[in-house]
Design a protein around this motif. Structure first.
Motif, mmCIF file in Angstrom:
data_model
loop_
_atom_site.group_PDB
_atom_site.id
_atom_site.type_symbol
_atom_site.label_atom_id
_atom_site.label_comp_id
_atom_site.label_asym_id
_atom_site.label_seq_id
_atom_site.Cartn_x
_atom_site.Cartn_y
_atom_site.Cartn_z
ATOM 1 N N MET A 1 -12.191 -34.424 18.023
ATOM 2 C CA MET A 1 -11.726 -33.510 19.072
ATOM 3 C C MET A 1 -12.909 -32.682 19.589
ATOM 4 S SD MET A 1 -8.817 -30.569 18.816
ATOM 5 C CE MET A 1 -7.637 -31.635 18.018
ATOM 6 N N GLU A 2 -12.900 -32.424 20.879
ATOM 7 C CA GLU A 2 -13.993 -31.616 21.417
ATOM 8 C C GLU A 2 -13.556 -30.157 21.499
ATOM 9 O OE1 GLU A 2 -16.969 -31.372 25.146
ATOM 10 O OE2 GLU A 2 -15.381 -32.852 25.265
ATOM 11 N N PHE A 3 -14.406 -29.278 20.992
ATOM 12 C CA PHE A 3 -14.075 -27.856 20.992
ATOM 13 C C PHE A 3 -14.887 -27.094 22.031
ATOM 14 C CE2 PHE A 3 -12.886 -29.179 16.708
ATOM 15 C CZ PHE A 3 -11.596 -28.649 16.640
ATOM 16 N N VAL A 197 -16.544 -14.549 18.662
ATOM 17 C CA VAL A 197 -16.597 -15.971 19.001
ATOM 18 C C VAL A 197 -15.468 -16.738 18.324
ATOM 19 C CG1 VAL A 197 -18.359 -16.341 17.223
ATOM 20 C CG2 VAL A 197 -18.052 -18.062 18.980
ATOM 21 N N SER A 198 -14.872 -17.617 19.106
ATOM 22 C CA SER A 198 -13.829 -18.500 18.564
ATOM 23 C C SER A 198 -13.965 -19.863 19.238
ATOM 24 C CB SER A 198 -12.446 -17.916 18.838
ATOM 25 O OG SER A 198 -12.209 -17.843 20.229
ATOM 26 N N LEU A 199 -13.301 -20.842 18.670
ATOM 27 C CA LEU A 199 -13.284 -22.181 19.279
ATOM 28 C C LEU A 199 -11.848 -22.549 19.622
ATOM 29 C CD1 LEU A 199 -15.672 -24.392 17.089
ATOM 30 C CD2 LEU A 199 -16.230 -22.978 19.049
ATOM 31 N N ARG A 200 -11.710 -23.369 20.650
ATOM 32 C CA ARG A 200 -10.382 -23.934 20.952
ATOM 33 C C ARG A 200 -10.587 -25.361 21.449
ATOM 34 N NH1 ARG A 200 -9.070 -20.501 26.478
ATOM 35 N NH2 ARG A 200 -10.847 -21.235 27.652
ATOM 36 N N PRO A 201 -9.593 -26.217 21.208
ATOM 37 C CA PRO A 201 -9.724 -27.583 21.720
ATOM 38 C C PRO A 201 -9.892 -27.512 23.241
ATOM 39 C CG PRO A 201 -7.844 -27.396 20.240
ATOM 40 C CD PRO A 201 -8.329 -26.015 20.486
ATOM 41 N N ARG A 202 -10.828 -28.287 23.771
ATOM 42 C CA ARG A 202 -11.057 -28.259 25.212
ATOM 43 C C ARG A 202 -9.761 -28.546 25.958
ATOM 44 N NH1 ARG A 202 -15.670 -27.740 27.855
ATOM 45 N NH2 ARG A 202 -16.941 -28.115 26.022
ATOM 46 N N GLY A 203 -9.485 -27.734 26.947
ATOM 47 C CA GLY A 203 -8.267 -27.917 27.715
ATOM 48 C C GLY A 203 -7.143 -26.994 27.266
ATOM 49 N N GLN A 204 -7.260 -26.476 26.057
ATOM 50 C CA GLN A 204 -6.210 -25.567 25.566
ATOM 51 C C GLN A 204 -6.397 -24.184 26.171
ATOM 52 O OE1 GLN A 204 -5.276 -25.514 21.242
ATOM 53 N NE2 GLN A 204 -5.564 -23.299 21.377
ATOM 54 N N GLU A 205 -5.278 -23.562 26.526
ATOM 55 C CA GLU A 205 -5.327 -22.254 27.180
ATOM 56 C C GLU A 205 -5.576 -21.135 26.174
ATOM 57 O OE1 GLU A 205 -5.246 -19.984 30.633
ATOM 58 O OE2 GLU A 205 -5.030 -22.165 30.498
ATOM 59 N N GLU A 206 -4.830 -21.229 25.074
ATOM 60 C CA GLU A 206 -4.806 -20.095 24.148
ATOM 61 C C GLU A 206 -6.053 -20.089 23.242
ATOM 62 O OE1 GLU A 206 -1.886 -20.391 20.253
ATOM 63 O OE2 GLU A 206 -1.381 -21.463 22.067
ATOM 64 N N TYR A 228 -25.196 -21.089 15.421
ATOM 65 C CA TYR A 228 -24.818 -21.349 14.034
ATOM 66 C C TYR A 228 -23.316 -21.193 13.851
ATOM 67 C CZ TYR A 228 -24.141 -20.831 9.058
ATOM 68 O OH TYR A 228 -23.678 -20.987 7.772
ATOM 69 N N GLU A 229 -22.792 -20.077 14.360
ATOM 70 C CA GLU A 229 -21.381 -19.759 14.146
ATOM 71 C C GLU A 229 -20.457 -20.779 14.821
ATOM 72 O OE1 GLU A 229 -20.123 -17.778 12.066
ATOM 73 O OE2 GLU A 229 -18.020 -17.796 12.708
ATOM 74 N N ILE A 230 -20.859 -21.255 16.007
ATOM 75 C CA ILE A 230 -20.061 -22.267 16.715
ATOM 76 C C ILE A 230 -19.982 -23.543 15.859
ATOM 77 C CG2 ILE A 230 -20.056 -23.831 18.713
ATOM 78 C CD1 ILE A 230 -21.254 -21.367 20.307
ATOM 79 N N LYS A 231 -21.130 -23.919 15.312
ATOM 80 C CA LYS A 231 -21.176 -25.119 14.466
ATOM 81 C C LYS A 231 -20.344 -24.931 13.205
ATOM 82 C CE LYS A 231 -25.269 -27.514 15.403
ATOM 83 N NZ LYS A 231 -26.663 -27.148 15.307
ATOM 84 N N ARG A 232 -20.480 -23.742 12.605
ATOM 85 C CA ARG A 232 -19.737 -23.467 11.365
ATOM 86 C C ARG A 232 -18.234 -23.590 11.604
ATOM 87 N NH1 ARG A 232 -16.870 -19.727 8.582
ATOM 88 N NH2 ARG A 232 -16.714 -18.396 10.419
ATOM 89 N N GLN A 233 -17.764 -22.947 12.677
ATOM 90 C CA GLN A 233 -16.324 -22.990 12.959
ATOM 91 C C GLN A 233 -15.876 -24.415 13.276
ATOM 92 O OE1 GLN A 233 -14.895 -20.033 15.704
ATOM 93 N NE2 GLN A 233 -15.984 -18.365 14.711
ATOM 94 N N GLN A 234 -16.751 -25.155 13.957
ATOM 95 C CA GLN A 234 -16.422 -26.543 14.298
ATOM 96 C C GLN A 234 -16.214 -27.378 13.030
ATOM 97 O OE1 GLN A 234 -19.236 -28.258 17.046
ATOM 98 N NE2 GLN A 234 -18.502 -30.327 16.581
ATOM 99 N N TYR A 235 -17.118 -27.194 12.036
ATOM 100 C CA TYR A 235 -16.987 -27.938 10.786
ATOM 101 C C TYR A 235 -15.698 -27.560 10.071
ATOM 102 C CZ TYR A 235 -21.878 -29.320 11.395
ATOM 103 O OH TYR A 235 -23.042 -29.823 11.882
#
Lengths: 475, 95
Positions: A1-3, A197-206, A228-235
């Motif tokens: 999934m792309e975040f 910073v947070s991640l969400r699946p691409r296309g998701q609104e929330e 770093y943090e983006i990568k950490r959350q992605q993992y």
């Protein structure tokens, strides 16, 4: 999934006032510990804080520069928490009624510009400084910084990459420094930044669950920490886990973010209106008066440079990084009339000299007038571009005007056709083989002759003239 | 009940206050009465009335940005229970 990362930034900028926000103590950095304190900033009972008018003016300036709505009535609140750097047990800040809301700035991104919204700008007081003992379970408190005026600039969660975050910060920093309301010194803590910073699946609104990052004291560190943090959350997410809402500290040495040990009630601040301070009323007349003192802002200046001087966007960007540099460049252009040549010299040699010495453009030994004069001398053919390199170095070293340096070094360009023709004749006579080969069609040897002439004249001959004469005489 | 014992205990903890059992009972009951009275105030129709934070209608009490002398270091530290050198000293706190 792309975040997709979702980032919001909080900037704390120290305002460049002489005195503190609610008392008359000095804001000067570097004084002896606890020597800029008084009953008000020490939080003694029975004292009354009185707001520094300049703090309001400076905040209005920033609000105007970032296209915010200025709340005609705004007020202070108490943010309650216990910490040894906060003598009153509360920080005076703005909460429900901040001075400014709903603005934004533009940042450059690949393929154009993007607007990053600003949620709010509010005024508040800084806390003191703690120095932890390495050997004993003790901390030492210096309250000089307590009550130093800050503005907090909160962005909307509009930022989508670490790079964009760094760019947004640079723009905010640049505006504050241009307005001369903040010295922008990150090492001394005059400009600090926290990130959500947070991640969400691409296309998701929330939005996903966010982490708050602290302790990043340079643009580069903000970018690194976010990457770093983006990568950490992605993992975490890819492994099927959940991101925990927490505050994390950037560890510069290790290049990682680590969770901060925090108490569960850390965000229970029980804000309420501060009864010691009256409401601030901002009239239209006051806003217009302040608007009248606003300088041209970096973005406007950049666009004007592109338009008026027809220089590349890169040049315009570099030349407008500070007001002083932009002023210097404009003065050079005004005096020599050659925007692109002036840009090359300022961005090239001048900035290189200054960088080597860690000097500010305001302390540059070559005045704008002297640089303009040197550019005119190149244009008039009095010196070659190559000589000018040597001349500018000497000008920088000694602070002397170009004519003096040229005279002292005997650097006058040979523009006398007769004299140069005589030199060329000698060279032709001394190199009969090459001459025959050239005339036999070996065109490449033209460069050889140019080199010989330059050598014979110690580089003082006008290159254009050499070319013209050689073409004529070798043929 | 407008407020629970747990909430009172939480607020007390935030203020670093500790109470005996009977005090907890008493304060919970008193805070409950206060909040009930607030409910009564809330029943007044205040549509179109701006909230006010002061009884006086005073705006813009400013001072000019002028530095005046601060206290000397020893005066600033005079009331401190445990000063060290030019500093206040406190038990170590790590964020």
């Amino acid at each position: 999934m792309e975040f997709e990362p979702v980032i919001g930034l909080e900037v704390h900028a120290q305002l460049r006032t002489d005195s503190k926000i609610f008392c008359s103590c000095s804001t000067q950095f570097g004084a002896g510990p606890n020597t800029h304190t008084c009953p008000v900033c020490l939080g003694m009972p029975g004292v009354l804080p009185v707001l520094n008018r300049k703090v309001v003016e400076y905040t209005i300036k920033m609000a105007l520069a970032t296209h915010c709505r200025i709340n005609r009535e705004n007020s202070f609140a108490r943010k309650n928490y216990f910490y040894p750097d906060l003598p009153k047990g509360y920080q005076i800040s703005q909460y429900a009624y901040p001075l400014a809301e709903e603005g934004g700035i533009e940042v450059e991104v690949e393929g154009g510009k993007r607007r990053i919204g600003i949620t709010r700008i509010h005024m508040e007081e800084d806390a003191g400084k703690l120095i932890h003992d390495e050997h004993f379970p003790s901390s030492y408190v210096d309250l000089n910084r307590t009550g130093v005026p800050l503005i907090e600039i909160v962005s909307e969660p509009d930022i989508r990459s670490a790079e964009e975050a760094a760019d947004y910060l640079r723009r905010i920093h640049e505006i504050l420094v241009y307005l001369e309301i903040c010295d922008g010194n990150m090492e001394e803590g005059s400009f600090r930044c926290d990130a959500n910073v947070s991640l969400r699946p691409r296309g998701q609104e929330e939005f996903g669950t966010r982490a708050e990052l602290k302790n990043m004291n340079s643009f580069r560190n903000v970018q690194r920490a976010l990457e770093y943090e983006i990568k950490r959350q992605q993992y975490v997410l890819e492994a099927g886990g959940e991101v925990v809402q927490e505050t994390r500290l950037w560890d510069d040495a290790q290049g990682v973010t680590i969770p901060m040990r925090s108490k569960e009630e850390a965000h229970d601040y029980r804000y309420f209106p501060d009864p010691d301070l009256v409401t601030i009323a901002v009239s239209d007349a006051w806003i217009e008066e302040i608007r009248g003192t606003m300088p041209e802002l970096p973005l406007e200046k950049r666009e004007r440079f592109l338009r008026d001087y027809q220089i590349p966007p890169y040049d315009a960007g570099v030349l407008t990084t500070s007001r002083a540099l932009a002023d210097y460049y404009e003065e050079v252009v005004r005096l020599c009339g050659q925007p692109k040549v002036a840009s090359n010299w300022v961005m090239g040699d001048i900035l290189r000299f200054l960088k080597e010495d860690k000097r500010d453009i305001r302390d540059c030994p070559i005045s704008a007038a002297a640089l303009a004069e040197m550019i005119r001398l190149i244009e008039d053919g009095a010196i070659s571009g190559k000589m000018a390199k040597e001349v500018s170095e000497e000008m920088y070293r000694t602070g002397k005007p170009p004519q003096t340096v040229i005279a002292e070094k005997g650097l006058v360009q040979i523009t006398d056709e007769g004299a140069l023709a005589a030199v060329i004749e000698q060279i032709m006579a001394a190199n009969p083989t090459q001459l025959a080969q050239y005339r036999g069609g070996k065109d490449k040897l033209f460069g050889f002759f140019v080199g010989q002439v330059m050598k014979a004249t110690q580089g003082k001959a006008n290159p254009q003239l050499i070319n013209d004469l050689l073409k004529k005489m070798l043929a | 009940m407008k407020i629970t014992r747990t909430e009172v205990a939480h607020v007390a903890h935030l203020a670093r206050l500790t109470f005996r059992e009977e005090e907890m009972e008493k304060f919970t009951s008193q805070l409950n009465d206060i909040l009930l009275y607030m409910d009564k105030l809330n029943s007044v129709d205040t549509t179109g009335v701006e909230p006010m934070t002061h009884a006086t209608v005073l705006y813009n009490a400013f001072r000019e940005d002028v530095v005046k002398p601060s206290l000397a270091n020893e005066q600033s530290l005079a009331n401190a229970p445990d000063p060290r050198g030019e500093f206040f000293r406190v038990p170590k706190v790590i964020e």
